[in-house]
Scaffold this motif. Sequence first.
Motif, mmCIF file in Angstrom:
data_model
loop_
_atom_site.group_PDB
_atom_site.id
_atom_site.type_symbol
_atom_site.label_atom_id
_atom_site.label_comp_id
_atom_site.label_asym_id
_atom_site.label_seq_id
_atom_site.Cartn_x
_atom_site.Cartn_y
_atom_site.Cartn_z
ATOM 1 N N MET B 121 0.860 -1.193 0.000
ATOM 2 C CA MET B 121 0.000 0.000 0.000
ATOM 3 C C MET B 121 0.895 1.241 0.000
ATOM 4 N N ILE B 122 0.731 2.069 -1.017
ATOM 5 C CA ILE B 122 1.623 3.219 -1.179
ATOM 6 C C ILE B 122 0.799 4.496 -1.189
ATOM 7 N N GLY B 123 1.347 5.540 -0.602
ATOM 8 C CA GLY B 123 0.706 6.854 -0.639
ATOM 9 C C GLY B 123 -0.411 6.981 0.383
ATOM 10 N N GLY B 124 -1.287 7.913 0.148
ATOM 11 C CA GLY B 124 -2.361 8.189 1.093
ATOM 12 C C GLY B 124 -2.161 9.556 1.703
ATOM 13 N N SER B 125 -2.987 10.519 1.254
ATOM 14 C CA SER B 125 -2.826 11.886 1.766
ATOM 15 C C SER B 125 -3.253 11.945 3.224
ATOM 16 N N PRO B 126 -2.404 12.575 4.072
ATOM 17 C CA PRO B 126 -2.733 12.628 5.509
ATOM 18 C C PRO B 126 -4.055 13.358 5.772
ATOM 19 N N GLY B 127 -4.399 14.320 4.891
ATOM 20 C CA GLY B 127 -5.610 15.100 5.128
ATOM 21 C C GLY B 127 -6.909 14.353 4.847
ATOM 22 N N LEU B 128 -6.842 13.258 4.130
ATOM 23 C CA LEU B 128 -8.065 12.533 3.748
ATOM 24 C C LEU B 128 -8.490 11.587 4.864
ATOM 25 N N PRO B 129 -9.813 11.305 4.929
ATOM 26 C CA PRO B 129 -10.278 10.349 5.948
ATOM 27 C C PRO B 129 -9.913 8.919 5.539
ATOM 28 N N PRO B 130 -9.820 8.002 6.488
ATOM 29 C CA PRO B 130 -9.510 6.606 6.159
ATOM 30 C C PRO B 130 -10.648 5.984 5.345
ATOM 31 N N VAL B 131 -10.341 4.938 4.613
ATOM 32 C CA VAL B 131 -11.378 4.257 3.829
ATOM 33 C C VAL B 131 -12.295 3.460 4.758
ATOM 34 N N LYS B 132 -13.439 3.103 4.200
ATOM 35 C CA LYS B 132 -14.417 2.347 5.006
ATOM 36 C C LYS B 132 -14.655 0.992 4.361
ATOM 37 N N GLU B 133 -15.388 0.171 5.036
ATOM 38 C CA GLU B 133 -15.744 -1.173 4.568
ATOM 39 C C GLU B 133 -16.324 -1.091 3.136
ATOM 40 N N GLY B 134 -15.768 -1.884 2.246
ATOM 41 C CA GLY B 134 -16.293 -1.954 0.884
ATOM 42 C C GLY B 134 -15.766 -0.895 -0.048
ATOM 43 N N ASP B 135 -14.905 -0.004 0.420
ATOM 44 C CA ASP B 135 -14.400 1.066 -0.444
ATOM 45 C C ASP B 135 -13.466 0.494 -1.503
ATOM 46 N N ARG B 136 -13.342 1.270 -2.552
ATOM 47 C CA ARG B 136 -12.459 0.875 -3.668
ATOM 48 C C ARG B 136 -11.154 1.675 -3.560
ATOM 49 N N ILE B 137 -10.029 1.012 -3.809
ATOM 50 C CA ILE B 137 -8.743 1.723 -3.821
ATOM 51 C C ILE B 137 -8.106 1.564 -5.202
ATOM 52 N N ASN B 138 -7.045 2.302 -5.420
ATOM 53 C CA ASN B 138 -6.364 2.253 -6.721
ATOM 54 C C ASN B 138 -5.408 1.071 -6.755
ATOM 55 N N PHE B 139 -5.089 0.662 -7.973
ATOM 56 C CA PHE B 139 -4.141 -0.440 -8.124
ATOM 57 C C PHE B 139 -3.126 -0.090 -9.217
ATOM 58 N N ALA B 140 -1.863 -0.384 -8.944
ATOM 59 C CA ALA B 140 -0.814 -0.183 -9.951
ATOM 60 C C ALA B 140 -0.088 -1.509 -10.142
ATOM 61 N N PRO B 141 -0.115 -2.041 -11.352
ATOM 62 C CA PRO B 141 0.567 -3.319 -11.554
ATOM 63 C C PRO B 141 2.083 -3.140 -11.471
ATOM 64 N N ALA B 142 2.775 -4.226 -11.217
ATOM 65 C CA ALA B 142 4.241 -4.179 -11.153
ATOM 66 C C ALA B 142 4.787 -3.877 -12.534
ATOM 67 N N GLN B 143 5.766 -2.995 -12.570
ATOM 68 C CA GLN B 143 6.380 -2.675 -13.863
ATOM 69 C C GLN B 143 7.735 -3.364 -13.926
ATOM 70 N N SER B 144 7.837 -4.329 -14.829
ATOM 71 C CA SER B 144 9.091 -5.065 -14.948
ATOM 72 C C SER B 144 10.059 -4.290 -15.833
ATOM 73 N N LEU B 145 11.310 -4.756 -15.876
ATOM 74 C CA LEU B 145 12.302 -4.122 -16.748
ATOM 75 C C LEU B 145 11.868 -4.200 -18.211
ATOM 76 N N ALA B 146 11.208 -5.334 -18.559
ATOM 77 C CA ALA B 146 10.729 -5.492 -19.932
ATOM 78 C C ALA B 146 9.681 -4.426 -20.250
ATOM 79 N N ASP B 147 8.806 -4.133 -19.256
ATOM 80 C CA ASP B 147 7.786 -3.091 -19.465
ATOM 81 C C ASP B 147 8.447 -1.737 -19.681
ATOM 82 N N ILE B 148 9.459 -1.466 -18.822
ATOM 83 C CA ILE B 148 10.148 -0.173 -18.936
ATOM 84 C C ILE B 148 10.788 -0.059 -20.314
ATOM 85 N N ALA B 149 11.455 -1.144 -20.729
ATOM 86 C CA ALA B 149 12.127 -1.126 -22.035
ATOM 87 C C ALA B 149 11.110 -0.936 -23.154
#
Lengths: 270, 322
Positions: B121-149
């Motif tokens: 879990m990365i990030g999260g602005s301190p000013g925002l309230p915590p998430v609640k049951e059932g909330d949706r969060i963002n997802f970032a897939p792993a970027q491999s060296l092949a993806d970068i290339a």
Amino acid sequence: MSTKLLMGLFILILTACAGSPPARVPALRLSTEEANRAAVSAAQALRWENAVTSWREALAGYQAMDDWQGQGRARLGLGQAYARLGRDDLARGYLEAMLESAIFPEEQRASAAYQLALLDVLHHDRALELLDAARRFCGANCSLVVQFDNLAARLAAGRGDWESVRRLAQRALDAAGSMPAERSHAHRLLGEAALAGNSPLVAREHLRAALLDDRQLAEPEWLLEDYRLLEKTAALLADDPLVQEAQMRQKSICAAARIPGCSGQSGGLP
Amino acid sequence: MSLLKDTDPRFRFLGWRVVFFGLSVLLVLLALALGVALKQGMFVGKTRLHFTAEHGAGFATGMQVRFSGFRIGVVDKVALNEQAKVNVDLLIESRYLKWIKADTTAQMLQEGLMGDYYLEMIGGSPGLPPVKEGDRINFAPAQSLADIAHDLKNRTIPIIDSVQSTLDYINDPKGDVRQTVANVHQLTAELRETRARVDQLLNRVDGLADREVRATLDNASRVLAKTDNVVAEVQGRLPQMMDYAASSMASLDATARNASAMAAMLRNTLDEAAPRLPGLVRNTDDLVRDSRETLHGLQQSWPLNKMLTPTPLDAPVPDSRR
């Protein structure tokens, strides 16, 4: 019955797994010997550049450990690898240091002198001198005597002393045993001597025996030499089919292998 | 008839003793199970969150969810939805929920080169309230060296093509730039010729008699008229030449901008990849060394040690025929 079998298997597995773990080897020795083994593997696969890299790493490791036998091993390997890469000057540098220092084991010094003699094979007197030194270092129970005899026979052939060639090569052939490379060399030298002595039938038999080994050894250069001699022999015997066969085989080898003896013969068979 | 008599005092209350021993063992086992369950966080309150991923590779039920490297939950469910995307449900321990905000991103990472995947879990602005049951969060897939290339390749090739076409345009012998340069050369030559003729005329003026002055001046007038024509021609063609030059300069400027953008992008990409490279190299090195040691160990183990010939340390003796 099956229970007894299972028990037997179980006990066998337990016995197999019961060995104590090997003693811990110091990291430097482990990496050095690993590099040495990698070099030997590379040399066996004729990857000489890789062998040089690994033997240099091994030499540095053995020097750091004050292991002179290991250094000798690495130097002999480097001498051989550089010679195969055509860097005779570098090969001599690693080997000559072994002749000068008595700290290396005698057998390794013998091997170094022998390798230097191979490098100087065109300088007859120097090669003979080195071969004598190799015999002196190696002593009575020498494991390299077959190689020494064959090399001495080769040098004798260079100066046209066919009687010595016959004597030395026959002695090497008798002792060659499970060394196909030395056996084929001895056969080839005997064939050459027989040809010089105007005995083409004897020469043909020796060359056929040499070819049997050289095909197994898969050495194109040696095969080409054998077939050239066989062609000469067949010409003396007026055996035209054999002449044609030898020529065809030479062309076939030259069409596939890039070897110095093939200059002017490239193209060959489709 | 009883063959054995329980007269030995050690056999007294044997039944009760067995029952007591059995109960004690049962209690210890229960305590152990309870301890393990507590350790695994089975009695801790959890909150369900979810996100949608484009691809399900790497996801598995039970996969760890971490925050700042600490395990704070697990992946509870992975399922393919109607849009052929992947719905992932997470169970996060409620006590850690205070750090998970609406803009927190779950990024898939891997332990080492060949380790397990986990969600960080990365990030999260301190000013925002915590998430609640059932909330949706963002997802970032792993970027491999092949993806970068691959990304680098996709972004670089158009720029290289653009640079190539610009250079082709500049080098085209019939193109504007080369034509402009040729025109400038031609006009310069004409101006020099005119200047030579004017100089010649002026020299002659000095030596001419009065009677010739008028004719000479006529000549001079004609020469000057011609000069005027040349200058007029230059003036007429100069704006076009300047336009060409401006166009060429614009092309060169665009090329330079493209090259600069490419350099900046390369630098950014390298900046992104650089911190990971030493780790990757170190991991690779460790991996190779570990693999070699494992292989060496295997080769020395039964039954492989009976089947394989160990590599000798001595170099093979060179053949006498070499």
